[in-house]
Design a protein around this motif. Structure first.
Motif, mmCIF file in Angstrom:
data_model
loop_
_atom_site.group_PDB
_atom_site.id
_atom_site.type_symbol
_atom_site.label_atom_id
_atom_site.label_comp_id
_atom_site.label_asym_id
_atom_site.label_seq_id
_atom_site.Cartn_x
_atom_site.Cartn_y
_atom_site.Cartn_z
ATOM 1 N N ASP A 4 -10.868 6.947 -5.421
ATOM 2 C CA ASP A 4 -12.320 6.953 -5.577
ATOM 3 C C ASP A 4 -12.677 7.582 -6.914
ATOM 4 O O ASP A 4 -12.572 8.798 -7.099
ATOM 5 C CB ASP A 4 -12.964 7.729 -4.425
ATOM 6 N N SER A 19 -3.220 -0.189 -3.460
ATOM 7 C CA SER A 19 -3.589 -0.803 -2.194
ATOM 8 C C SER A 19 -4.171 -2.189 -2.443
ATOM 9 O O SER A 19 -5.176 -2.325 -3.159
ATOM 10 C CB SER A 19 -4.614 0.046 -1.442
ATOM 11 N N ILE A 55 -7.764 -2.667 -0.204
ATOM 12 C CA ILE A 55 -9.099 -2.366 -0.751
ATOM 13 C C ILE A 55 -9.193 -2.707 -2.231
ATOM 14 O O ILE A 55 -10.185 -2.399 -2.884
ATOM 15 C CB ILE A 55 -9.457 -0.886 -0.533
ATOM 16 N N GLU A 79 0.856 -1.191 0.000
ATOM 17 C CA GLU A 79 0.000 0.000 0.000
ATOM 18 C C GLU A 79 0.889 1.236 0.000
ATOM 19 O O GLU A 79 1.803 1.346 0.814
ATOM 20 C CB GLU A 79 -0.910 -0.012 1.225
ATOM 21 N N TYR A 113 -10.383 -0.976 -10.242
ATOM 22 C CA TYR A 113 -11.122 -1.589 -9.136
ATOM 23 C C TYR A 113 -11.133 -3.110 -9.349
ATOM 24 O O TYR A 113 -11.584 -3.582 -10.390
ATOM 25 C CB TYR A 113 -12.578 -1.110 -9.110
ATOM 26 N N ARG A 172 -7.671 -1.587 -4.973
ATOM 27 C CA ARG A 172 -7.795 -0.464 -5.904
ATOM 28 C C ARG A 172 -6.424 0.128 -6.187
ATOM 29 O O ARG A 172 -5.512 0.051 -5.352
ATOM 30 C CB ARG A 172 -8.701 0.639 -5.341
ATOM 31 N N CYS A 211 -4.757 7.053 1.393
ATOM 32 C CA CYS A 211 -6.079 7.635 1.600
ATOM 33 C C CYS A 211 -7.038 7.040 0.571
ATOM 34 O O CYS A 211 -6.796 7.142 -0.634
ATOM 35 C CB CYS A 211 -6.019 9.156 1.461
ATOM 36 N N GLU A 212 -8.096 6.429 1.050
ATOM 37 C CA GLU A 212 -9.038 5.763 0.147
ATOM 38 C C GLU A 212 -9.664 6.745 -0.838
ATOM 39 O O GLU A 212 -10.010 6.385 -1.963
ATOM 40 C CB GLU A 212 -10.121 5.060 0.967
ATOM 41 N N GLU A 213 -9.791 7.991 -0.437
ATOM 42 C CA GLU A 213 -10.380 8.995 -1.327
ATOM 43 C C GLU A 213 -9.556 9.175 -2.608
ATOM 44 O O GLU A 213 -10.098 9.515 -3.656
ATOM 45 C CB GLU A 213 -10.499 10.325 -0.584
#
Length: 592
Positions: A257, A61, A64, A38, A81, A66, A252-254
């Protein structure tokens, strides 16, 4: 001055680049490459062969499933994704956001998405399973931030001699007195060196990875250098360097996104749709693209070795297509069913040969002066397809039978001009039964000899003779009740554009043999003009079915035998300027 000469001599002696030299013994280190799972990182991809530099920023990562890749400071963004059901229940979805310009709205950001078929996430670091820790003596020199390497024997006398030389060189380099010669340094930090080498037939691939071990025990690459050699020719065919910077283990997952890009439209779930979303510069896009290619063309390879070989060929051709299209040369290329074939396999398909002594049974009926008069009276553009006299495009596949397809297509067109019937004649009968002289079926032949054969023995319908085999077969013309013969064939005045136009308008189609290359094989659209064509014995037979002009450029309308998925539904617009690819050297048309 003497010191300078000594330094130059020693640099030459060891074949090292300019700059200071450091030795890496790297003792007592964990020899297992552990890449981070990650992170975010900045990178640049430098293609030293094509002289191209691509700035990138990447997020990744496995937690998750992505990842994201931006190029040119976020001008184009790709989101990957995994584990989410796509429109067709695929392995995941790839999103792509990029600028779009219209006269009405100006620049807007457009987002599209498509299914992705790949089992593993898109990672910034190419993790080869067989990376080996470089525990031999390693010589590294630094020139303009790039690392070049050379492996030396590790016998005691050689080591001592190299140490003495390197210590001397370091003393001559300003600000180098505090350098530890037991380590390898890059950009001021200690790095470990990993190497991967693979030999396959006439290709050798070398990868060197320079990594920095963090306090977390992860190996963060700072540079990866890829080289690919043609061992038969002794040439360097690929040399790419990835430089990495600003590694950040915090994620950061954002950042991954895709929804923040707005509403993303689905693109077609097919090979062409996928290729619009991917780029050959991203090594992990290769897996997505190649899986889509295999699915689209129903490819099943014998083993992993062949799979990897075909993938590498596909990748090389993909880069060739992208590099060509960015030059805006007037015609576009695209990957197609030939994209995983070796150069030898594609050359085998080019089985059309030019005769050393062009001749015909019926003379061309117009003198040069008459041609000049006629060409002023015929239409400026002429397309036999619009006359309803051209049969559908066929696919010769891997058999070198282009000479039979070009000949059969010309005879079909000549017969249709005579009575309006479009016949489906048998190319297989020419392959099987035309072995007089130099013709060798799937190994190539001369259109002139095929025309001679049809004059003497005729050509049957495919439904009577049997379907195309893509192989040499037994000749069984004696079992066919009806064949179609021609009265002879004519050699159009060579090297004359006007004579070719007259022949097409009054008598065509016309069979020609051209020199084809990779640009020809991957042609997609536009007027094809390639000054790099080489006039050698290998050729490809095609059928000319008309002529025209686009944006001031005159062209011939080429019917090829690579199937409708090639070019513009199986056709090409071939420039008529400067005898492009030797198209006017030996043109024939059948006389019915």
């Amino acid at each position: 001055m003497a010191a300078t000469a000594a330094i130059l001599f020693l640099v030459y002696l060891f074949n090292l680049s300019s700059g200071y030299v450091l030795i890496d013994d790297n003792e007592n280190l964990d020899e297992i490459l552990t890449l981070p799972s990650e992170y975010s990182i900045k990178a640049e991809r430098i293609d030293l062969i094509a002289d191209l530099k691509l700035p990138m920023e990447l997020w990744y990562s496995t937690e998750i499933n992505r990842s994201r890749v931006d190029v040119y400071d976020g001008m184009v963004k790709r989101y990957y994704y995994w584990g989410e059901d796509g429109a067709m229940g695929s392995d995941g979805t790839v999103y792509m956001a990029y600028p779009k310009w219209t006269e009405k709205e100006g620049h807007t950001i457009f987002c599209s998405k498509t299914d992705m078929y790949q089992e593993t996430p898109v990672d910034a670091f190419p993790a080869e399973e067989e990376y080996v820790y470089a525990d031999d003596m390693y010589i590294a020199s630094f020139t303009r931030g790039f690392i070049f390497e050379q492996w030396l024997p590790t016998s005691g006398s050689d080591i001592e001699r190299c140490r003495q030389v390197l210590q001397y060189l370091i003393q001559m380099v300003p600000n180098a007195e505090n350098v530890d010669t037991s380590k390898t340094y890059h950009e001021g930090q200690t790095v470990d060196v990993w190497k991967f080498t693979e030999d396959d037939d006439d290709t050798r691939k070398e990868l060197v990875l320079y990594s920095h071990r963090t306090e977390r025990g992860e190996d963060v690459p700072v540079q990866i250098e890829k080289k690919e050699f043609n061992t038969m020719l002794g040439s360097l065919e690929k040399h790419v360097i990835f430089n990495y910077d600003q590694f950040n283990p915090l994620f950061c997952e954002e950042d991954v996104d895709a929804e923040k890009e707005g509403l993303c439209e689905w693109t077609p779930d097919d090979f062409e749709g996928h290729m619009k979303m991917l780029h050959p510069a991203f090594h992990n896009d290769l897996g997505v693209a190649f899986n889509s290619f295999k699915k689209h063309h129903a490819r099943n390879y014998q083993n992993k070795k062949e799979h990897d070989m075909r993938r590498d060929i596909f990748h090389k051709n993909w880069k060739f297509v992208v590099d060509h299209n960015r030059q805006n040369l007037g015609f576009k290329l695209a990957l197609n069913h030939l994209s995983d074939l070796t150069p030898a396999e594609r050359a085998h398909m080019s089985g059309g040969r030019r005769s050393p002594n062009p001749s015909a049974t019926v003379p061309f009926p117009h003198s040069e002066r008459q041609v000049g008069d006629i060409v002023t009276q015929i239409p400026e553009e002429y397309d036999m397809r619009l006359q309803g006299i051209i049969s559908p495009v066929k696919n010769q596949d891997k058999c070198g039978s282009c000479w039979t397809f070009a000949t059969a297509a010309a005879v079909e067109g000549a017969l249709a001009r005579l009575d309006g019937r479009i016949l489906d004649l048998s190319e297989q009968s020419i392959i099987d039964c035309t072995w007089e002289g130099v013709c060798e079926g799937c190994n190539g032949g001369w259109p002139k000899e095929a025309l001679k054969h049809i004059m003497k023995h005729g050509i049957p319908l495919e439904e009577d003779y049997g379907g195309y085999l893509n192989e040499n077969g037994y000749c069984h013309l004696e079992n066919v009740t009806e064949v179609f013969k021609i009265r002879g064939f004519t050699l159009v005045t060579p090297l004359s554009v006007s004579a070719m136009k007259v022949a097409l308008y009054k008598y065509g189609p016309v069979i020609v043999t051209i020199q084809n290359n990779d640009a020809f094989n991957f042609y997609r659209s536009g007027v094809f003009y390639d000054p790099t064509c080489v006039d050698d014995y290998v050729g490809h037979a095609i059928t000319i079915v008309g002529y025209g002009s686009r944006d001031g450029t005159d062209y011939w309308i080429v019917k090829n035998s690579y199937g409708e998925q090639w070019g513009e539904d199986g056709y090409m617009l071939l420039s008529s300027s400067n005898n492009n690819c030797f198209v006017l050297d030996e043109p024939y048309y059948p006389v019915v």
